[in-house]
Design an enzyme around this catalytic site. Structure first.
Site, PDB file in Angstrom:
ATOM      1  CG  ASP A   1      -2.739   0.821   1.145  1.00  0.00           C
ATOM      2  OD1 ASP A   1      -2.891   0.783   1.608  1.00  0.00           O
ATOM      3  OD2 ASP A   1      -2.234   1.790   0.001  1.00  0.00           O
TER       4      ASP A   1
HETATM    5  C1  GLC Z   1      -4.372   4.692   0.195  1.00  0.00           C
HETATM    6  C2  GLC Z   1      -5.336   3.481   0.110  1.00  0.00           C
HETATM    7  C3  GLC Z   1      -5.090   1.974  -0.569  1.00  0.00           C
HETATM    8  C4  GLC Z   1      -5.686   2.533  -1.688  1.00  0.00           C
HETATM    9  C5  GLC Z   1      -3.699   3.754  -1.957  1.00  0.00           C
HETATM   10  C6  GLC Z   1      -3.593   4.283  -3.993  1.00  0.00           C
HETATM   11  O1  GLC Z   1      -3.072   4.874   0.883  1.00  0.00           O
HETATM   12  O2  GLC Z   1      -4.502   2.649   1.598  1.00  0.00           O
HETATM   13  O3  GLC Z   1      -7.191   1.230  -0.459  1.00  0.00           O
HETATM   14  O4  GLC Z   1      -5.795   1.843  -3.009  1.00  0.00           O
HETATM   15  O5  GLC Z   1      -3.272   4.484  -1.367  1.00  0.00           O
HETATM   16  O6  GLC Z   1      -4.506   5.026  -3.536  1.00  0.00           O
END
Ligand code: GLC
Length: 721
Positions: A264
């Site tokens: 993430d």
């Molecule tokens: C965010 C979220 C995740 C998302 C990622 C990219 O922090 O936790 O769900 O897909 O970043 O935007």
């Protein structure tokens, strides 16, 4: 391209080129002028033009023009001409926004999730997107957590069915044109943070992790999801991003997943504040070793794996080959631009067909929580309309960058009845802690007098969409003081009050409930919210939504969920107010509205519950529509393993069936009961134990007909009276 080509490419890459291939950044991080949504803190990661020329994927580029420019420049600059992967958060629609997943789950119709994801795939693929970070398969039992809006609620089976449907909608048969790859997230159990506080510690028993939180991710992978995203949280004290037991032992070895694992947003770097890594190099090595292929929005792989041959080279090779394989499955080597087309964008974004689908789907997702007969409204009666959402377009829900506005309730109603009959009295903006609209204007007597010609007033209340989603945990789930006062004043003025509640989570409605003659839980229904709600309020659609998440009486009751354990001192009769049983002094144990609950304009009767065994075990019930109007009922099957080596929930949803019945019509619903419905995880395998099981069928978790059976492993079922 064939695998030999990929292996040749891999063999020609240096260690730093491999690390760059495993890095995903927002365009702003590698010198592009295209500003696209940043979905996390900007830690200032920037890379040079040279190293930026070799990165492997792009985060949240959201239009064809930008994608084409970035891809073309990249193909000119990258020494190996390896096309970029474009990934984005398409959670409940791209330009045509559908109901938030928590609302979609309330339809109990996975086919609607599949349809909405197919449309989202089409709209986003023509904008150059190849992968969506969806479905979010995190099970959630705590509405204080803002991302409950992205989930399908508190039940493992329902979450699994909807995750499966989402993957099918995005990917189609096999990533054919206008389909995109699905990345299931957040692996694992991000939805269980202590206190419902965002990014907080998750601490679950292994059995609960297996039985309750993992099934939906597994279902998405069984449906063919191409990627998995790791979660920010710890699992048994080890952050998921560095958790070998989770990523290699369960995901890769036991489940056989051979797709791409992506971190993430900076979750590799966050191993350091977690206290699980000394520095960026340690974080990079631990993440790669645990099984993370792509590092999102940080550059520790690039900073660590650079230049000299590295003991991690074989792990780098495995990871890069998985990324190259995904790019190949998407056909990017033959056509780096894939479906990107500004012309196609103008044709299909928010098309008439897509909006019609959004309105139809939205109509299945709202949940009627209370109705003392005031609904449906007659389109010829004068009605009052007030509350912060009366004419607000902020009705689409979070994760809708680029399409934050939808049809308001007022616009929807005027599409079906004369505006002259709608006495609109706006009272401020949706209430938001984040956007600084702390409360609506004070509804005094002069305000209430504006509804003198209306017997019925719709009060559109709730929380602002900015106060839901990531980074939006709350401890207070009540409507704002002046929203509750508005409902009270309307009630005291003798009005029939129809509360329409816009929220991305269950709110604390108990204090306001006595002032409401009807309550329609509107969630955030997307682009066509207003039209769908108008159809429901005026009776063009008969409400059929059922809750997939419990509504607590008060935040102090959280966590409250339907599939709980009984404890050694269960409260059998709340009226007795026994002291030494599992209860509160000041609140019931059951929620205000339970899992599976929802009303209709029709009334359904359940009778003739029957358990029978003729080779296979079946449970059946007769459902009759007692009203004179057609309606849809969601018949729910629950099972309880009465005694086992591990205690089992008092009930677990094991199947459901939506049945549409005309006025007076009845149908017999039959459920087959197989061993997979009766087993549970003990240590590392699923077990099915001999013993007594209770089988329940009903309209919601607390309103069922039931019978008991005794099951032994090798003999047939013995029915017990
Ligand atoms: C965010 C979220 C995740 C998302 C990622 C990219 O922090 O936790 O769900 O897909 O970043 O935007």
């Amino acid at each position: 391209m064939d695998k030999q080509f990929l292996l040749y490419l891999l063999s020609s890459m240096s260690t730093e080129e491999k690390a760059a291939q495993l890095t995903q950044l927002n365009p702003v991080c590698f010198g592009h002028e295209f500003i696209t949504p940043l979905t996390g803190p900007d830690f200032g990661f920037r890379v040079s033009k040279k190293s930026g020329a070799s990165i492997g994927s792009v985060l949240n580029c959201d239009n064809a023009t930008a994608m084409i420019a970035i891809q073309k420049r990249h193909m000119e600059e990258d020494p190996h001409a390896i096309p970029l992967l474009f990934m984005a958060d398409i959670i409940h629609g791209f330009k045509t926004i559908f109901p938030i997943p928590l609302a979609l789950g309330c339809s109990f119709s996975p086919e609607l999730m599949e349809e909405s994801c197919r449309i989202a795939a089409m709209e986003s693929s023509v904008s150059g997107i190849h992968v969506t970070f969806s479905p979010m398969a995190d099970l959630v039992r705590d509405p204080r957590w803002g991302r409950v809006m992205e989930s399908c609620g508190e039940d493992p089976l329902l979450n699994a069915r909807f995750s499966t449907a989402a993957v099918r909608g995005y990917q189609g048969q096999n990533l054919e044109p206008l389909r995109i790859a699905s990345c299931v997230k957040h692996f694992a159990a991000y939805g269980a943070p202590e206190g419902g506080r965002e990014y907080n510690t998750v601490d679950l028993s292994y059995g609960i992790l297996r039985d309750t939180y993992l099934p939906a991710y597994r279902a998405a992978l069984d449906a063919g999801a191409k990627l998995v995203m790791t979660s920010f949280n710890t699992v048994d004290r080890i952050p998921a991003t560095a958790n070998t037991a989770l990523l290699r032992d369960i995901l890769r070895t036991e489940w056989g997943f051979n797709g791409v694992v992506i971190s993430d947003f900076n979750s590799v770097g966050e191993l350091i504040p977690h206290g699980a890594a000394e520095d960026g190099t340690d974080a990079a090595r631990k993440s790669l070793t645990a099984g993370v292929d792509i590092e999102m929005m940080s550059t520790h792989y690039m900073d660590t794996f650079c230049g000299t041959p590295d003991e991690a080279d074989s792990l780098l090779d495995e990871a890069v080959l998985r990324v190259l394989t995904l790019k190949n499955e998407l056909g990017l080597f033959e056509n780096p631009l894939r479906d990107a087309s500004p012309e196609q964008e103008s044709h299909c974004h928010l098309s008439v067909e897509n909006r019609a689908a959004a309105r139809r789907i939205a109509g299945e997702c709202a949940v009627l929580l209370k109705n003392n007969g005031v609904l449906p409204l007659a389109p010829i009666q004068a009605i009052g309309l007030t509350g912060p959402f009366a004419a607000s377009s902020r009705v689409v829900g979070g994760w809708s960058a680029g399409s934050e506005h939808g049809i308001s309730l007022y616009e929807g109603l005027t599409g079906s009845m004369s505006a002259d009959l709608i006495h609109l009295a706006e009272c401020g903006e949706p209430v938001s802690i984040l956007n600084g609209n702390p409360d609506i204007s004070f509804p005094d007597e002069t305000f209430i007098a504006r509804f003198k010609d209306c017997d019925t007033v719709i009060a559109a209340v709730g929380e602002d969409q900015a106060d839901t989603g990531e980074g939006a945990s709350k401890t207070n789930l009540r409507l704002s003081p002046n929203q509750e006062l508005l409902l009270l004043k309307l009630h005291e003025a003798g009005k029939k009050v129809v509360a329409v509640v816009f929220s991305g989570r269950p709110l604390e409605l108990a204090p306001a409930l006595p002032y409401c003659d009807a309550v329609l839980q509107a969630w955030f229904l997307g682009t066509e919210s207003g039209g769908a709600l108008s159809d429901l309020l005026l009776g063009k659609i008969n409400p059929s939504g059922r809750l997939t998440v419990s509504f607590p009486y008060t935040a102090g009751q959280i966590p409250v969920y339907y599939n709980h354990f009984q404890t050694g001192r269960p409260e059998k009769d709340p009226t007795k107010k026994e002291r030494y049983v599992s209860r509160y002094l000041d609140c019931p144990n059951d929620p205000l509205f339970c899992f599976g609950y929802g009303l209709s304009y029709s009334e359904f009767e359940y009778s003739n519950f029957c358990l029978c065994e003729s080779g296979t075990l079946t449970a059946s019930v007769t459902v009759r529509n007692l009203s004179d109007r057609e309606g849809t009922e969601t018949v729910q099957l629950y099972i309880r393993d009465v005694a086992a080596r591990c205690v089992r929930p008092v009930r677990e949803l094991k199947d459901f069936r939506r049945v549409r019945l005309t006025g007076g019509e009845s149908a017999t619903i039959v459920f087959s009961i197989g061993p997979e419905m009766l087993s549970y995880y003990k240590t590392d395998s699923a077990v099915l134990e001999d013993g007594e099981y209770e089988i329940m069928i009903g309209r919601n978790a607390l309103d069922t007909l039931s019978g008991k059976i005794y099951i032994t492993h090798n003999t047939s079922v013995k029915e017990q009276v």
